[in-house]
Design an enzyme around this catalytic site. Structure first.
Site, PDB file in Angstrom:
ATOM      1  N   TYR A 260       0.849  -1.186   0.000  1.00 34.68           N
ATOM      2  CA  TYR A 260       0.000   0.000   0.000  1.00 34.68           C
ATOM      3  C   TYR A 260       0.890   1.243   0.000  1.00 34.68           C
ATOM      4  CZ  TYR A 260       0.974  -0.267   4.999  1.00 34.68           C
ATOM      5  OH  TYR A 260       1.600  -0.360   6.196  1.00 34.68           O
ATOM      6  N   HIS A 307       5.936  -0.044   1.534  1.00 33.85           N
ATOM      7  CA  HIS A 307       5.497   1.050   0.692  1.00 33.85           C
ATOM      8  C   HIS A 307       6.162   1.182  -0.664  1.00 33.85           C
ATOM      9  CE1 HIS A 307       3.295   2.176   4.093  1.00 33.85           C
ATOM     10  NE2 HIS A 307       4.267   2.757   4.741  1.00 33.85           N
TER      11      HIS A 307
END
Ligand code: C5P
Length: 331
Positions: A260, A307
């Site tokens: 994400y 990330h």
């Protein structure tokens, strides 16, 4: 798209002229009135106004998607950044994507129903158009802000969007003192003043419950780690990002790199959608390649974790190269 509008207008005008030829007075009157209404409707459409008068009133507009296929492939001008009462029902596909990030047993619909009895339900930022020039500074937490003297430059923007715990007190010369928005999630929450918009990134349903609890019962003091059960913030300025906006960022902008997107990258894309010009500060490593916070002493290596950090930075650089944003790299 341009051609379609002009052809459409041409057809309407031809039709009106054709119908007016040889018609009686009252028919003429009706046709003319209807055509005036149709024209007013067409020209009041934001998309037509943008087409005729430009995407915004600044010299260059972030949302101007013309002549840039790379940007067009990623930027969806219709993506809705904020959760409102009208758009809070999630499709099955979106709900399951969101659940995949963090499984939760909390009933989303019940929580969503409570949200807008407590927080504002306004469709903020739908005022983009040729009359608006909104400048924004996105301020990340990188140590490259130290000694930058960017403070006055940051404060000169209409909106200053800060992230997580990034403080201003004691760092004004480098990071400024204005904070119009602070993007947080429960685990990164801090106190903010009355004029700041608290913008929550809901990574999971319990984050929404936590937000409700902070302004009511104050009973939630743990998500998967201990969190603040109460913070100072203005309830009337609360905004919540839409889970669909997170999915859009992950799929269109991150092209599925990492699990994400980071808070900083989410904030950057949020700014692309609510601002006309975007300046980005405090992203990336300092001059020695160290990744640390400007408000911390020890220089440790930043762990991009889930990330895909360097991919995010490469997108920020590309946006800078394409003059979509201005990326200030510090000293
Ligand atoms: O560390 P934190 O997540 O609070 O920082 C907020 C954002 O600032 C990050 O998501 C990242 O985009 C940016 N940042 C950075 N380099 C650092 C520290 C933070 O790019 N060294």
């Amino acid at each position: 798209k341009h051609k379609e509008y002009y052809i459409c207008i041409l057809i309407i005008i031809t039709k009106i002229l054709f119908l007016l030829k040889g018609s009686r007075d009252e028919t003429r009157y009706i046709i003319l009135s209807v055509s005036v209404v149709v024209c007013v409707f067409i020209f009041s459409r934001p998309s037509v106004q943008r087409l005729l008068f430009g995407a915004c009133a600044c010299g260059q507009c972030v949302s101007d998607i013309a002549h840039d296929t790379w940007f067009q492939k990623r930027y969806d001008p219709y993506a809705q950044p904020l959760l409102t009462k009208k758009n809070c029902i999630l499709s099955n596909a979106l709900y399951w994507w969101w659940q995949l990030q963090y499984k939760s047993r909390v009933n989303y619909n019940a929580v969503a129903e409570m949200l807008f009895g407590i927080f504002p339900n306004e469709e903020d930022y739908s005022d983009a158009g040729p009359g608006r020039c909104r400048t924004c500074a996105v301020v990340g937490n990188s140590g490259n802000l130290k000694g930058s003297h960017y403070g006055a430059l940051i404060d000169a923007h209409d909106l200053v969007i800060r992230i997580n715990k990034g403080p201003t007190e004691g760092f004004e010369q480098d990071v400024g003192s204005k904070t119009s928005h602070r993007i947080i999630y429960p685990e990164s929450a801090v106190d903010m003043d009355n004029s700041t918009h608290l913008v929550l990134i809901p990574f999971k349903t319990v984050d929404l419950q936590w937000l409700i609890s902070v302004f009511t019962t104050k009973h939630i003091d743990r998500t998967y780690v201990p969190v603040k059960p109460s913070i100072k913030a203005n309830r009337d300025k609360v905004m919540i990002l839409h889970p669909g906006f997170l999915k859009y960022i992950q799929e269109r902008w991150m092209q599925k790199h990492g699990r994400y997107p980071s808070t900083g990258f989410i904030t950057l894309i949020f700014a692309l959608h609510i601002c006309d010009q975007v300046s980005v500060f405090g992203f990336g490593a300092d001059e020695n390649g160290n990744w640390h916070h400007y408000f911390e002493q020890n220089k440790h290596h930043h762990n991009a974790g889930n990330h895909g950090g360097s991919y995010e930075y490469s997108i920020a650089l590309k946006l800078h190269e394409k003059k979509r944003i201005h990326l200030y790299k510090g000293w």
